[in-house]
Design a protein around this motif. Structure first.
Motif, short mmCIF file in Angstrom:
data_model
loop_
_atom_site.label_atom_id
_atom_site.label_comp_id
_atom_site.label_asym_id
_atom_site.label_seq_id
_atom_site.Cartn_x
_atom_site.Cartn_y
_atom_site.Cartn_z
N ARG A 196 0.85 -1.19 0.00
CA ARG A 196 0.00 0.00 0.00
C ARG A 196 0.88 1.24 0.00
O ARG A 196 2.09 1.17 0.26
N THR A 197 0.28 2.38 -0.27
CA THR A 197 1.00 3.65 -0.17
C THR A 197 0.93 4.18 1.25
O THR A 197 0.07 3.79 2.05
N THR A 198 1.86 5.06 1.57
CA THR A 198 1.84 5.78 2.84
C THR A 198 2.00 7.26 2.54
O THR A 198 2.72 7.63 1.59
N ASN A 199 1.32 8.11 3.30
CA ASN A 199 1.38 9.55 3.02
C ASN A 199 2.07 10.29 4.15
O ASN A 199 2.47 9.70 5.17
N LYS A 200 2.20 11.60 4.00
CA LYS A 200 2.97 12.39 4.96
C LYS A 200 2.26 12.58 6.29
O LYS A 200 2.84 13.11 7.24
N LEU A 201 1.01 12.12 6.41
CA LEU A 201 0.29 12.20 7.69
C LEU A 201 0.50 10.95 8.54
O LEU A 201 0.06 10.90 9.68
N GLU A 202 1.19 9.95 7.97
CA GLU A 202 1.35 8.66 8.64
C GLU A 202 2.83 8.35 8.87
O GLU A 202 3.62 8.46 7.94
N PRO A 203 3.20 7.97 10.10
CA PRO A 203 4.56 7.45 10.28
C PRO A 203 4.77 6.28 9.32
O PRO A 203 3.93 5.40 9.20
N ARG A 204 5.89 6.30 8.64
CA ARG A 204 6.07 5.34 7.55
C ARG A 204 6.51 3.97 8.02
O ARG A 204 6.57 3.03 7.23
N GLY A 205 6.86 3.81 9.28
CA GLY A 205 7.39 2.55 9.76
C GLY A 205 8.84 2.74 10.18
O GLY A 205 9.52 3.67 9.77
N GLU A 206 9.33 1.86 11.01
CA GLU A 206 10.64 2.06 11.63
C GLU A 206 11.79 1.65 10.71
O GLU A 206 11.66 0.78 9.87
N ASP A 207 12.94 2.32 10.95
CA ASP A 207 14.17 1.79 10.40
C ASP A 207 14.79 0.89 11.46
O ASP A 207 14.16 0.60 12.49
N GLY A 208 15.99 0.44 11.25
CA GLY A 208 16.60 -0.50 12.17
C GLY A 208 16.86 0.05 13.55
O GLY A 208 17.14 -0.70 14.49
N ARG A 209 16.76 1.38 13.72
CA ARG A 209 17.05 1.98 15.03
C ARG A 209 15.82 2.58 15.69
O ARG A 209 15.92 3.16 16.76
N GLY A 210 14.69 2.49 15.04
CA GLY A 210 13.46 2.89 15.70
C GLY A 210 12.85 4.21 15.29
O GLY A 210 11.88 4.65 15.90
N PHE A 211 13.36 4.86 14.26
CA PHE A 211 12.73 6.10 13.79
C PHE A 211 11.50 5.76 12.98
O PHE A 211 11.54 4.89 12.12
N ALA A 212 10.41 6.48 13.23
CA ALA A 212 9.13 6.06 12.64
C ALA A 212 8.34 7.18 11.99
O ALA A 212 7.18 7.02 11.70
N GLY A 213 8.93 8.34 11.74
CA GLY A 213 8.17 9.43 11.15
C GLY A 213 7.98 9.27 9.65
O GLY A 213 8.48 8.32 9.05
#
Length: 314
Positions: free
Chosen positions: A146-163
């Motif tokens: 699915r797509t994700t937009n700028k109103l949704e945290p996109r999911g984490e990277d390996g260190r936990g950033f989720a914006g």
């Protein structure tokens, strides 16, 4: 198949020749794995991290390569869009694809650096049609997507950033490669957090068809990425085991038979130096995404410098 430079370029003259030798096939753009560097590319990290600042800083060889590499891609292939995968965005069981509209936000997914590194700019836009096309490609291949937009945290990277936003594995190198403003769409796709060669190779296979639509597929990471051993980032301080693994990567990529090359690339995760170079696999597996997107063609090493290689899959 066009004749290309088969040597391993480690100087500016050599990598410029390798880039120039790539076929300008607008109807079948190569896919690329590129060394995306670190925030050091954008400025001084302010904390003497081994040789990273010298080797991957704004005056180092990686930055010099990127300033040649990016403009050449735009001139040679005139891409209609860039689809990018990064070591810094991984999702489990579902492919996420950015659909950020008129301007892609940036995710400053690093910490402890000087304030100016949180003010970096890179202006680009998304494209809803291309994002949805990518989602459909993955759905047709049997994935949840699915797509994700700028109103949704996109999911984490390996260190936990989720914006939301393009991560630093995209915007930091892209600033050097394409300038601070790029007037073609940039769409990012998450890698597979299983972090296996097989799962990420398959992600590349799915987007292979985009290359024939004049869409550039880039996948960024670092073949040697060990934050527990900063000496490993610089060739003069790296241990023999690090250099051995680097050479094994080059040897695998230089295999001319696609099936033999694939097996050799898979076998790299069993190399005695793999864990010394990659305690976690996230920076290495983007190589498999790019290779999967160009699995049937030739592999051309554009930059064979220690730990910061870039390769084209024709």
């Amino acid at each position: 198949m066009s004749s290309v430079n088969t040597s391993v370029p480690v100087t500016q003259e050599a990598w410029r020749a390798a880039i120039a030798s790539l076929p300008a096939t607008l109807d079948n753009i190569p896919s690329f794995f590129f060394a995306h560097g670190s925030p050091a590319l954008a400025g001084n990290l302010g904390m003497g991290r081994g040789g990273i600042q010298e080797y991957q800083g704004p005056e180092g060889p990686l930055a010099k390569f990127m300033k040649d590499f990016g403009p050449a891609l735009l001139e040679k292939y005139k891409p209609k869009a860039i689809v990018v995968f990064s070591a810094h965005w991984e999702t489990m069981g579902e492919r996420l694809v950015t659909d950020y509209g008129d301007e892609n936000p940036l995710l400053y997914d690093y910490y402890g650096f000087p304030s100016e590194l949180y003010k970096l700019k890179f202006k680009s836009r998304g494209d809803a049609d291309i994002a949805n096309k990518i989602v459909q490609l993955y759905k047709d291949a049997g994935y949840l997507a699915r797509t994700t937009n700028k109103l949704e945290p996109r999911g984490e990277d390996g260190r936990g950033f989720a914006g939301p936003g393009l991560d630093h594995g995209v915007f930091v190198p892209f600033r050097l490669m394409f300038g601070e403003e790029l007037d073609i769409p940039v769409i990012q796709v998450s890698i597979d957090s299983k972090l296996t060669p097989e799962s990420n190779w398959k992600l590349g296979q799915v987007v292979n068809s985009l290359r024939r639509e004049q869409i550039l597929v880039l996948s960024g990471g670092l073949p040697i990425h060990n934050l527990r051993d900063f000496a490993s980032f610089h060739p003069s301080s790296a241990k023999p085991i690090h250099h051995s693994f680097h050479q094994a990567i080059l040897d695998a990529l230089m295999k001319s038979d696609p099936s033999s090359r694939k097996q050799a690339l898979y076998d790299l995760t069993k190399h005695e130096g793999f864990r010394a170079c990659n305690p976690r696999e996230e920076h290495f597996v983007p190589l498999y995404v790019a290779a999967g997107a160009g699995e049937d063609g030739e592999a051309v090493i554009l930059n064979g410098m220690y730990g910061i290689s870039t390769v084209a899959f024709l």
